[in-house]
Enzyme design. Sequence first.
Site, mmCIF file in Angstrom:
data_model
loop_
_atom_site.group_PDB
_atom_site.id
_atom_site.type_symbol
_atom_site.label_atom_id
_atom_site.label_comp_id
_atom_site.label_asym_id
_atom_site.label_seq_id
_atom_site.Cartn_x
_atom_site.Cartn_y
_atom_site.Cartn_z
ATOM 1 N N SER A 282 0.832 -1.204 0.000
ATOM 2 C CA SER A 282 0.000 0.000 0.000
ATOM 3 C C SER A 282 0.870 1.260 0.000
ATOM 4 O O SER A 282 1.647 1.465 -0.917
ATOM 5 C CB SER A 282 -0.955 -0.054 1.200
ATOM 6 O OG SER A 282 -2.048 0.811 1.032
ATOM 7 N N ASP B 269 -5.983 -3.924 -1.661
ATOM 8 C CA ASP B 269 -4.863 -3.612 -0.767
ATOM 9 C C ASP B 269 -4.152 -4.861 -0.249
ATOM 10 O O ASP B 269 -4.764 -5.745 0.355
ATOM 11 C CB ASP B 269 -5.426 -2.810 0.416
ATOM 12 C CG ASP B 269 -4.353 -2.239 1.328
ATOM 13 O OD1 ASP B 269 -3.183 -2.631 1.201
ATOM 14 O OD2 ASP B 269 -4.698 -1.409 2.171
#
Length: 267
Positions: free
Chosen positions: A38, A150
């Site tokens: 991320s 993610d």
Amino acid sequence: MNIGLALSGGAARGIAHIGVLQYLEERGVKPCCIAGTSAGSIVGALYCSGKSVEELIHIASVMSWKKLIRFAIPRKGLIKSSLLHKSLEEYIGDITFEELKIPLLINAVDLLEGKEVVFETGPVVDAVTASCAIPGIFSPVRLDKRLLVDGGLLDNVPSAHMGNKEIDYVIAVNVTAQRPLKKEPENIFEVLVQSYYILLHQRDIPSYQHADILIEPNLGDYSFWDTGKSKQLIREGYKAAAAALGDVNLKKSSNRFTKWLKRRKKR
């Protein structure tokens, strides 16, 4: 000594990773490999593409969520991931993993298979965008037959992925270390992201065993959306790195360093 660096997710708090890199460079240390999730994948991609720490500091200072946010009709995400993709292309273009100056690993999660996906080849921007797609906030990213979100959903501190690399020691940086908030979340995004990272932190504790050194900046005063405090975030990352690594010789393997690691692991 070959140092691997694992950079966690954490939205705007990921800016603190720059402070860790700044501290390492001041000590003449450059990671031989970076793994990022991320926000950590953004910092890792920029740095591995050849951006200097000074350039990273500048990028962080001009970064704004306003540039990245375009609300979507809430079918699969509140914010379109396409703006992040476009912003990243402005800084690193269409560079591939094979063209990076420092090897980089980026993880994401296949929402259809429920499995982690680790990128080491292909376009870097595609992988970073997928790794940043916080479920429910950013729209998933479709690559080939995969629907990606993610990477922190399954592994927010990706130190384990360095196991098959020729690395002496792994330094992990977790910018989502859970501490009491001093200010209540002000909007739905802050509530969702704070809740998400509470879950990630509790689940990621066992993964720390894959790192020889763990750095956890004290970021309890900073919102996950607080890009306007880049200087403070970078300073906190630098301070945490100095506190964790100040008495360690990172350039040369030594008995002293090995003993220090053993003491750290027993804590």
